[in-house]
Design an enzyme around this catalytic site. Structure first.
Site, short mmCIF file in Angstrom:
data_model
loop_
_atom_site.label_atom_id
_atom_site.label_comp_id
_atom_site.label_asym_id
_atom_site.label_seq_id
_atom_site.Cartn_x
_atom_site.Cartn_y
_atom_site.Cartn_z
N CYS A 1 -30.40 19.19 40.28
CA CYS A 1 -30.05 18.48 41.52
C CYS A 1 -28.66 18.84 42.03
O CYS A 1 -28.46 19.95 42.48
CB CYS A 1 -30.18 16.98 41.31
SG CYS A 1 -31.63 16.39 42.14
N HIS B 1 -35.62 16.03 38.99
CA HIS B 1 -35.07 15.52 37.72
C HIS B 1 -36.07 15.65 36.58
O HIS B 1 -36.97 14.82 36.46
CB HIS B 1 -34.66 14.05 37.88
CG HIS B 1 -33.43 13.88 38.71
ND1 HIS B 1 -32.16 14.00 38.19
CD2 HIS B 1 -33.27 13.62 40.03
CE1 HIS B 1 -31.27 13.81 39.15
NE2 HIS B 1 -31.92 13.59 40.28
N GLU C 1 -35.59 15.04 33.55
CA GLU C 1 -35.29 14.09 32.46
C GLU C 1 -35.98 12.74 32.63
O GLU C 1 -36.07 11.97 31.69
CB GLU C 1 -33.77 13.90 32.33
CG GLU C 1 -33.06 13.22 33.51
CD GLU C 1 -32.72 14.15 34.66
OE1 GLU C 1 -33.33 15.23 34.77
OE2 GLU C 1 -31.86 13.80 35.49
#
Ligand code: XMP
Length: 509
Positions: free
Chosen positions: A79, A167, A169
């Protein structure tokens, strides 16, 4: 020295999650703020640039010089991190016209690239950004898009540097773990050998070297962190570790005796000190939660210090500090605002003038548990629900007295045992009972009663940061309510807390 990944933090709320995901791959990693990177990192295998609440277009946008890394070791920008790579190389990042927040599908994936191996076209990814990359620099190759975001992923040619505008994660990104594994294992070449056993082995060796023949004192609480810290240090220096377990009169029913036994069985050199009265005295008349916390903290420090003085020539104070506490205090944003003074033993090192040893300060809570399991820590301690340092003191609303503690201990005992007997204890993350400063009318037989109200609370959570109330079965709640009211005569009404965190918290205070 384990191989490691450096995570450069630009302040994203998800940075800790990146670290957790990398460690789930048995690869060690550390988070450091972009403006305070360590000078040297041994065995560095790769770098991940985190997201950020900032925009690369702002004048004072967080920036970092990547010359030492790019071209030498792999780099992955997530990002903001990806947008920074573009910005630093004269591409263009602009405010996005459409909403780039929430779920999207990754398409047009070029799976020749290692980063995207074994990922399926159309997999869902999680977006969260106000800016977008409108033009890639010349030597950047687009390797994946979504419907709205053309440059969802790129590689810089001639080096192992990648960027992604989603993202990996967060769990909403379905194949995020595959992507991170591709980066960490296939691109960085990490061996995935950072396991609890290796952690124990290397930590014990380090502790032996650091502590030598010195004496160390440690305050045990009955919780996982201090227990695991004690076991590691005990393994390194044996009887030179002096443990002190303080009964502050705010523990659960029978807990002091039970836990003390477990510690002795584990071979720890532990002294239990019963100082209940000192705590009740310090709490007398206090009703404000912060005042109560401070009184408990202060009393603990005084007692612990007194006890430690009795051991001659102690050089070190050991603490069970864990990684989130460390990251909080060095984060990009600085220590986060104090909602409650959580760390009840905060002032101890300053007061005692001892060197501090914190063998768990690189581990997340679940990793501490895994290490505890590797050390064969007693299951009763290992799987215990979190319990606050100030104990029942913050679960008795208003002033605390020995009698109120006794009442709450009885209630809590029935609730927790009930959860264990009916197989719900391990399903919920934390369960507790709160004694309210409210009396209500009831009838018992032919008599009118005017007794206390107790609230029961059980929550599901991953880390205590957010939590949802547990949908315990009605028949269980009903049985527990009956049992409490029948057995604890000072209580005639039970309520069940159905609020989530946020906006509520887990404890009531
Ligand atoms: P809250 O009530 O803030 O609690 O939602 C989040 C988690 O932290 C625990 N807690 C503490 N733990 N010392 C601790 O070691 C404390 O002073 C303390 N206060 C709250 C709480 O039980 C929950 O698990």
């Amino acid at each position: 020295m384990s191989e490691q990944i450096l995570i450069i933090d630009f302040g994203s709320q998800y940075t800790q999650l990146i670290a957790r995901r990398v460690r789930e791959l048995n690869v060690y990693c550390e988070i450091h703020p972009y403006n305070n990177l360590p000078e040297k990192i041994n065995n560095l295998k790769g770098v991940i640039l985190s997201g950020s609440p900032c925009s690369v277009r702002e004048e004072d946008a967080p920036d970092v010089n990547l010359d030492a890394f790019r071209g030498n070791i792999p780099v992955l920008g997530v990002c903001y991190g990806a947008q920074l790579l573009v910005q630093q190389n004269n591409g263009s990042v602009v405010p996005s016209k459409i909403r780039e927040y929430g779920r999207a599908r990754l398409e047009k994936m070029d799976q020749h690239y290692d980063l995207l191996k074994e990922m399926n076209p159309g997999n869902q990814v999680w977006m969260s950004h106000g800016d977008t990359i409108s033009k890639l620099p010349g030597n950047f190759t687009n390797i994946a898009s979504t419907e709205d975001v053309t440059n969802a992923a790129f590689k810089i040619e001639g080096e192992n540097t990648y960027g992604i505008q989603f993202h990996p994660e967060v769990t909403h990104t379905e194949e995020g773990k595959i992507l991170l594994r591709n980066f960490v294992v296939h691109i960085c070449g990490c061996k995935q050998d950072w396991t609890p056993d290796i952690f124990v082995e290397s930590t014990v060796a380090n502790l032996k070297e650091t502590l030598g023949n010195d004496k160390v004192v440690l305050g045990l609480s009955g919780g996982v962190d201090s227990s695991v810290a004690a076991m590691l240090i005990h393994r390194a220096i044996g009887k030179n570790l002096y443990c002190i377990f303080v009964d502050n009169g705010l523990l659960r029913k029978n807990e002091f005796e039970d836990v003390l036994h477990s510690y002795k069985d584990m071979g720890l050199n532990v002294k239990g000190v019963d100082t209940k009265d000192a705590f009740y005295k310090a709490l007398e008349g206090l009703t404000d939660p912060e005042d109560k916390r401070k009184a408990i903290g202060r009393t603990f420090i005084e007692i612990f210090d007194d006890e430690a003085q009795k051991i001659k020539n102690v050089r070190w104070l050991a603490q069970g500090t864990i990684y989130p506490d460390v990251i909080e205090s060095v984060s990009v944003k600085g220590p986060s605002a104090t909602i409650k003074s959580h760390h009840n033993v905060g002032g101890l090192p300053e007061k005692m003038n001892l060197k501090v040893v914190e063998p768990l300060n690189t581990l997340f809570k679940d990793e501490v548990r895994r290490v505890g399991r590797a050390l064969e820590l007693d299951g009763n301690i290992l799987n215990r629900h979190p319990f606050p340092g100030p104990g029942l003191g913050i679960r008795i609303i208003g002033d605390v007295t020995a009698e109120k503690v006794r009442i709450l201990q009885e209630v809590d005992h029935i609730f927790i045992n009930g959860l264990k007997e009916r197989g719900h204890y391990d399903e919920v993350w934390q369960a507790l009972a709160v004694l309210l400063p409210i009396q209500s009318v009831g009838v018992m037989g032919d008599e009118r009663t005017y007794e206390n109200v107790v609230a029961l609370r059980a929550v599901g959570s991953l880390d205590g940061m957010t939590a949802d109330w547990s949908k315990l079965p009605y028949d269980f709640l009903s049985d527990i309510s009956n049992k409490i009211i029948n057995n604890v005569k000072e209580v005639n009404r039970i309520v069940y807390d159905i609020s989530s965190k946020p906006p509520a918290t887990i404890e009531w205070e």
